[in-house]
Scaffold this motif. Structure first.
Motif, PDB file in Angstrom:
ATOM      1  N   ALA A   1     -62.563 -13.624 -29.191  1.00 44.08           N
ATOM      2  CA  ALA A   1     -61.328 -13.035 -28.678  1.00 44.08           C
ATOM      3  C   ALA A   1     -60.589 -14.076 -27.852  1.00 44.08           C
ATOM      4  O   ALA A   1     -60.703 -14.119 -26.633  1.00 44.08           O
ATOM      5  CB  ALA A   1     -61.631 -11.802 -27.835  1.00 44.08           C
ATOM      6  N   GLU A   2     -59.866 -14.939 -28.543  1.00 45.59           N
ATOM      7  CA  GLU A   2     -59.119 -16.011 -27.904  1.00 45.59           C
ATOM      8  C   GLU A   2     -60.050 -16.886 -27.078  1.00 45.59           C
ATOM      9  O   GLU A   2     -60.789 -17.672 -27.619  1.00 45.59           O
ATOM     10  CB  GLU A   2     -57.937 -15.449 -27.120  1.00 45.59           C
ATOM     11  N   ASN A   3     -60.075 -16.727 -25.747  1.00 39.32           N
ATOM     12  CA  ASN A   3     -60.914 -17.589 -24.908  1.00 39.32           C
ATOM     13  C   ASN A   3     -62.266 -16.974 -24.561  1.00 39.32           C
ATOM     14  O   ASN A   3     -62.992 -17.511 -23.734  1.00 39.32           O
ATOM     15  CB  ASN A   3     -60.182 -17.943 -23.611  1.00 39.32           C
TER      16      ASN A   3
ATOM     17  N   LEU B   1     -78.241  -2.617 -25.363  1.00 36.35           N
ATOM     18  CA  LEU B   1     -77.325  -3.728 -25.603  1.00 36.35           C
ATOM     19  C   LEU B   1     -77.710  -4.902 -24.719  1.00 36.35           C
ATOM     20  O   LEU B   1     -77.849  -4.749 -23.505  1.00 36.35           O
ATOM     21  CB  LEU B   1     -75.884  -3.310 -25.289  1.00 36.35           C
ATOM     22  N   SER B   2     -77.893  -6.049 -25.344  1.00 40.15           N
ATOM     23  CA  SER B   2     -78.030  -7.311 -24.612  1.00 40.15           C
ATOM     24  C   SER B   2     -76.799  -8.128 -24.975  1.00 40.15           C
ATOM     25  O   SER B   2     -76.629  -8.507 -26.129  1.00 40.15           O
ATOM     26  CB  SER B   2     -79.301  -8.056 -25.032  1.00 40.15           C
ATOM     27  N   ALA B   3     -75.939  -8.355 -23.988  1.00 38.78           N
ATOM     28  CA  ALA B   3     -74.673  -9.041 -24.244  1.00 38.78           C
ATOM     29  C   ALA B   3     -74.634 -10.379 -23.535  1.00 38.78           C
ATOM     30  O   ALA B   3     -75.254 -10.560 -22.484  1.00 38.78           O
ATOM     31  CB  ALA B   3     -73.510  -8.173 -23.777  1.00 38.78           C
ATOM     32  N   SER B   4     -73.905 -11.309 -24.137  1.00 37.95           N
ATOM     33  CA  SER B   4     -73.671 -12.600 -23.491  1.00 37.95           C
ATOM     34  C   SER B   4     -72.237 -13.034 -23.776  1.00 37.95           C
ATOM     35  O   SER B   4     -71.731 -12.849 -24.873  1.00 37.95           O
ATOM     36  CB  SER B   4     -74.667 -13.655 -23.979  1.00 37.95           C
ATOM     37  N   CYS B   5     -71.610 -13.575 -22.751  1.00 34.27           N
ATOM     38  CA  CYS B   5     -70.222 -14.037 -22.853  1.00 34.27           C
ATOM     39  C   CYS B   5     -70.150 -15.496 -22.422  1.00 34.27           C
ATOM     40  O   CYS B   5     -70.786 -15.905 -21.459  1.00 34.27           O
ATOM     41  CB  CYS B   5     -69.309 -13.248 -21.914  1.00 34.27           C
ATOM     42  N   LYS B   6     -69.343 -16.248 -23.138  1.00 31.89           N
ATOM     43  CA  LYS B   6     -69.035 -17.609 -22.734  1.00 31.89           C
ATOM     44  C   LYS B   6     -67.625 -17.921 -23.218  1.00 31.89           C
ATOM     45  O   LYS B   6     -66.995 -17.097 -23.879  1.00 31.89           O
ATOM     46  CB  LYS B   6     -70.066 -18.611 -23.254  1.00 31.89           C
ATOM     47  N   SER B   7     -67.136 -19.102 -22.880  1.00 23.17           N
ATOM     48  CA  SER B   7     -65.772 -19.440 -23.233  1.00 23.17           C
ATOM     49  C   SER B   7     -65.650 -20.916 -23.576  1.00 23.17           C
ATOM     50  O   SER B   7     -66.380 -21.753 -23.049  1.00 23.17           O
ATOM     51  CB  SER B   7     -64.824 -19.116 -22.079  1.00 23.17           C
TER      52      SER B   7
ATOM     53  N   ALA C   1     -64.625 -19.868 -18.249  1.00 21.42           N
ATOM     54  CA  ALA C   1     -66.069 -19.936 -18.015  1.00 21.42           C
ATOM     55  C   ALA C   1     -66.386 -19.830 -16.521  1.00 21.42           C
ATOM     56  O   ALA C   1     -67.413 -19.272 -16.143  1.00 21.42           O
ATOM     57  CB  ALA C   1     -66.637 -21.225 -18.589  1.00 21.42           C
ATOM     58  N   CYS C   2     -65.507 -20.350 -15.691  1.00 15.97           N
ATOM     59  CA  CYS C   2     -65.683 -20.233 -14.240  1.00 15.97           C
ATOM     60  C   CYS C   2     -65.497 -18.787 -13.776  1.00 15.97           C
ATOM     61  O   CYS C   2     -66.141 -18.344 -12.822  1.00 15.97           O
ATOM     62  CB  CYS C   2     -64.683 -21.125 -13.499  1.00 15.97           C
ATOM     63  N   LEU C   3     -64.626 -18.037 -14.448  1.00 14.82           N
ATOM     64  CA  LEU C   3     -64.328 -16.658 -14.064  1.00 14.82           C
ATOM     65  C   LEU C   3     -65.393 -15.654 -14.487  1.00 14.82           C
ATOM     66  O   LEU C   3     -65.669 -14.692 -13.763  1.00 14.82           O
ATOM     67  CB  LEU C   3     -62.995 -16.220 -14.686  1.00 14.82           C
TER      68      LEU C   3
END
Length: 174
Positions: free
Chosen positions: A109-111, A131-137, A143-145
């Motif tokens: 999703a974009e960034n 649910l095991s979720a992971s987010c990165k950018s 990524a700092c946010l």
């Protein structure tokens, strides 16, 4: 003058801490879970029907199939969501699919790059979805946010699972 130096010192420390976050935390991970009073086969079938996702994720505006593989793994969809009055287009790819046990989704999703790993377990006709979720950018600033919004992401995914529970339990009882 001393007060200005102190204020500038505090601001500098906060800004540095923010930017160091992106160096230290590469991925934001969390879990969510819900138990549905239905057998796993029924829950899993309802969960993977891409057309019904609008019933428990209200922000979803449309889902378009780009590539549907016979084995489901590798299938790709374009998803449009409306959040805070803004349309966001994302790509969803099914990374893993084991009927009545597991589905892993990858969203671009974009960034925001997000992986959702859903595990389905059945005990006495009650299905637990974990649910095991992971987010990165790809974006350093994003990524700092992300670590600072971990609880927001977790609450949102938990509410989607709760919405799904309500949807499947009420729809099948009518």
């Amino acid at each position: 003058m001393k007060a200005i130096k102190i204020i500038l010192g505090i601001i500098t420390v906060l800004v540095l801490a923010f930017f160091v976050t992106g160096l230290v935390v590469k991925e934001t991970k969390y879990t969510a879970t819900v138990s549905v009073n239905k057998p796993v086969e029924e829950v899993f079938d309802a969960f993977i029907k891409i057309d019904s996702v609008k019933n428990w994720i209200p922000e979803v505006q449309s889902v378009t199939t780009i590539n549907k593989n016979p084995g489901i793994t590798g299938s790709i969809y374009d998803v449009v969501v409306l959040t805070q009055g803004q349309e966001i287009k994302m790509t969803e790819k099914i990374m893993a699919y084991v009927p009545n046990e597991k589905v892993t989704l990858f969203f671009d999703a974009e960034n925001m790059l997000k992986k959702d790993d859903y595990i389905f377990t059945d005990e006495n006709n009650t299905t637990t979805i974990t649910l095991s979720a992971s987010c990165k950018s790809d974006s350093y600033i994003m990524a700092c946010l992300f670590p600072y919004f971990k609880s927001t992401f977790q609450e949102q995914d938990q509410s989607y699972l709760n919405n799904f529970k309500k949807y499947i339990e009420e729809e099948k009882n009518q």
